[in-house]
Every structure is written in C-alpha cells, then in structure tokens.
Design a protein around this motif. Structure first.
Motif, PDB file in Angstrom:
ATOM      1  N   UNK A 148       0.860  -1.189   0.000  1.00  0.00           N
ATOM      2  CA  UNK A 148       0.000   0.000   0.000  1.00  0.00           C
ATOM      3  C   UNK A 148       0.901   1.246   0.000  1.00  0.00           C
ATOM      4  N   UNK A 149       0.912   2.007  -1.120  1.00  0.00           N
ATOM      5  CA  UNK A 149       1.821   3.162  -1.190  1.00  0.00           C
ATOM      6  C   UNK A 149       1.517   4.231  -0.140  1.00  0.00           C
ATOM      7  N   UNK A 150       0.260   4.298   0.308  1.00  0.00           N
ATOM      8  CA  UNK A 150      -0.095   5.303   1.333  1.00  0.00           C
ATOM      9  C   UNK A 150       0.571   4.929   2.659  1.00  0.00           C
ATOM     10  N   UNK A 151       0.483   3.662   3.027  1.00  0.00           N
ATOM     11  CA  UNK A 151       1.136   3.214   4.269  1.00  0.00           C
ATOM     12  C   UNK A 151       2.650   3.418   4.169  1.00  0.00           C
ATOM     13  N   UNK A 152       3.207   3.069   2.996  1.00  0.00           N
ATOM     14  CA  UNK A 152       4.663   3.234   2.804  1.00  0.00           C
ATOM     15  C   UNK A 152       5.056   4.688   3.036  1.00  0.00           C
ATOM     16  N   UNK A 153       4.265   5.593   2.494  1.00  0.00           N
ATOM     17  CA  UNK A 153       4.571   7.021   2.654  1.00  0.00           C
ATOM     18  C   UNK A 153       4.447   7.439   4.115  1.00  0.00           C
ATOM     19  N   UNK A 154       3.429   6.922   4.796  1.00  0.00           N
ATOM     20  CA  UNK A 154       3.235   7.260   6.215  1.00  0.00           C
ATOM     21  C   UNK A 154       4.415   6.796   7.066  1.00  0.00           C
ATOM     22  N   UNK A 155       5.115   5.767   6.577  1.00  0.00           N
ATOM     23  CA  UNK A 155       6.265   5.247   7.329  1.00  0.00           C
ATOM     24  C   UNK A 155       7.584   5.878   6.884  1.00  0.00           C
ATOM     25  N   UNK A 156       7.524   6.735   5.875  1.00  0.00           N
ATOM     26  CA  UNK A 156       8.752   7.412   5.437  1.00  0.00           C
ATOM     27  C   UNK A 156       9.282   6.955   4.095  1.00  0.00           C
ATOM     28  N   UNK A 157       8.443   6.237   3.338  1.00  0.00           N
ATOM     29  CA  UNK A 157       8.887   5.716   2.041  1.00  0.00           C
ATOM     30  C   UNK A 157       7.949   6.130   0.902  1.00  0.00           C
ATOM     31  N   UNK A 158       7.950   7.425   0.550  1.00  0.00           N
ATOM     32  CA  UNK A 158       7.115   7.860  -0.582  1.00  0.00           C
ATOM     33  C   UNK A 158       7.644   7.240  -1.877  1.00  0.00           C
ATOM     34  N   UNK A 159       6.750   6.962  -2.842  1.00  0.00           N
ATOM     35  CA  UNK A 159       7.167   6.381  -4.128  1.00  0.00           C
ATOM     36  C   UNK A 159       8.274   7.241  -4.753  1.00  0.00           C
ATOM     37  N   UNK A 160       9.269   6.629  -5.366  1.00  0.00           N
ATOM     38  CA  UNK A 160       9.365   5.226  -5.770  1.00  0.00           C
ATOM     39  C   UNK A 160       9.858   4.295  -4.661  1.00  0.00           C
ATOM     40  N   UNK A 161      10.065   4.843  -3.466  1.00  0.00           N
ATOM     41  CA  UNK A 161      10.515   3.978  -2.380  1.00  0.00           C
ATOM     42  C   UNK A 161       9.338   3.108  -1.939  1.00  0.00           C
ATOM     43  N   UNK A 162       9.630   2.036  -1.235  1.00  0.00           N
ATOM     44  CA  UNK A 162       8.564   1.082  -0.926  1.00  0.00           C
ATOM     45  C   UNK A 162       8.945   0.242   0.283  1.00  0.00           C
ATOM     46  N   UNK A 163       8.013  -0.597   0.709  1.00  0.00           N
ATOM     47  CA  UNK A 163       8.264  -1.483   1.846  1.00  0.00           C
ATOM     48  C   UNK A 163       8.619  -2.891   1.348  1.00  0.00           C
ATOM     49  N   UNK A 164       9.553  -3.548   2.043  1.00  0.00           N
ATOM     50  CA  UNK A 164       9.870  -4.947   1.729  1.00  0.00           C
ATOM     51  C   UNK A 164       9.212  -5.879   2.736  1.00  0.00           C
TER      52      UNK A 164
END
Ligand SMILES: Cc1cc2nc3c(=O)[nH]c(=O)nc-3n(C[C@H](O)[C@H](O)[C@H](O)COP(=O)(O)O)c2cc1C
Length: 201
Positions: free
Chosen positions: A146-162
């Motif tokens: 979920x890109x919204x959750x990733x951003x909330x954790x500090x990983x706005x696109x193109x960054x992401x969660x593994x």
C-alpha cells in the motif's frame, strides 16, 4: 571442518521463523550489532537500498493503527475479526522492524537488483537475530504494498516497503527445524539445459 565453520553453519541451518515471541527484544549495542548485519548484504553499485525502521514500546500501537487503516483502505469490507487480530498482532509483538527499500529507478543498476539487495539484507537480519538467540518472522500481506502506508512510514514512491519483521525472544527454545533435502533444488550443468527434481510432479 573448523569449529568456527561448524558454529556458523549450525546457526544458518537451524534458523526458523516464528511469531510466538515474548520479551525481550534486542536493545542497545546488541541491537546495533544485529542491525549491522544488513550492511554486509551484497549490493551492486554500493547503493545500500535497505532502510530499517525500529518500532517498539508505545509506537507499536500507532503502527497497528496505521496497519488497520491500510487494511480498511484496501478493502472497505474487510472482516472485523481479521482487523482486530491484525491490530493485536502488531501492537503486542515485542518489536517490529520495518524493512524499507530506498529505490532509484533511474540508476544504471536495475531495479530488480536493488530489490534483491534488500532481500539479502532481510535474510542477514533474520540470521543475525537467530545467531544472537532471538526469534523473528518476515511478513508482508497486502498492506506492505500500500503506497499510502509506505509514505506514512517514510517511504514515498518510488521507495517502498519490503516487509515487517516481528522480533522478540522465541517462546520455545531450541525448537527442532526439519532439515529439508537440498538435492531436488540442485543440478550440475554439463552443457545442456538442466531440470530439477523439485519441478517434477
Ligand atoms: C518477502 C517475504 C514475505 C513473506 N510474507 C509472509 C506473510 O505475509 N505471512 C506469512 O505467514 N509468511 C510470510 N513469509 C514467510 C515467512 O517469513 C517464513 O519464511 C515462512 O513461514 C517459512 O518459515 P521458515 O523461514 O522457518 O522456513 C514471507 C517471506 C518472505 C521472504
């Protein structure tokens, strides 16, 4: 085989994932040493694409809230029991380490190789935790993408969660790991395309 080699291999061969975890989770210098293992992951171009977010104490409930919000965002009809279970899981684990990916899509190093390096970092993290006597499991689920959750954790696109690593002390000490034979996954090449026993039904 040297005593050192035996100890290292024993540790690699006995690691097993578990989410049956209690306190304590690693802290202080011990945590720093364990986390340092990710810096030894293979990494084409020295991009160091892995990022670690440590979630402990009261922040766990805040992460659980964000996870639940993500579940509802992705599926407005999500089952209430499932949501409650997930919230409890994230807020009660001794520690969660979020593994993030700082990705550079325009770099000459292919994106896949950047992601593989983060995967290798995750493996090193699991092995370091195990070698130090802690237990862990790597989980993802829809929310990890979920890109919204990733951003909330500090990983706005193109960054992401593994993924999320639940970390703590295993409830069961020295639980037996079933050694699966590797032979079906190995072939020796002699000039012709190989096939694997693992792929035969
Ligand atoms: C990228 C990745 C994502 C995973 N996501 C989940 C998950 O969401 N839920 C789950 O139960 N296991 C997940 N797993 C598998 C567990 O981490 C674990 O490897 C599996 O339960 C097998 O246990 P073992 O590591 O002891 O062999 C994932 C593994 C990887 C590598």
């Amino acid at each position: 085989m040297s005593k050192h080699a035996h100890t290292v291999l024993k540790s690699l061969l006995s690691r097993a994932s578990t989410d049956a975890l209690t306190e304590p989770a690693p802290k202080g210098e011990e945590l720093e040493t364990i986390l340092s293992a990710v810096m030894r992951a293979p990494d084409h171009g020295k991009l160091r694409p892995w990022r670690l977010v440590v979630v402990k104490g009261e922040a766990r409930a805040k992460l659980a809230d964000k996870i639940v919000a993500s579940m509802k965002r992705l599926n407005p009809d999500a089952d209430a029991k499932k949501i409650e279970k997930r919230h409890k899981r994230f807020s009660s684990m001794p520690m969660t380490i979020v593994l993030g990916m700082h990705l550079r899509p325009d770099d000459k190093i292919p994106l896949l190789e950047q992601e593989l390096a983060v995967g290798a970092a995750g493996m090193n993290l699991l092995n370091a935790l195990h070698a130090a006597g802690f237990g862990a499991v790597w989980v993802t689920g829809d929310v990890a993408y979920d890109p919204v959750l990733a951003e909330e954790l500090g990983f706005p696109a193109p960054h992401a969660l593994a993924g999320f690593f639940f970390v703590g002390t295993p409830e069961k000490k020295d639980h037996e790991v079933k050694r699966r034979p590797v032979a079906p996954y190995v072939a020796e090449w002699d000039g012709e395309p190989v096939s694997f026993k693992a792929d035969k039904d």
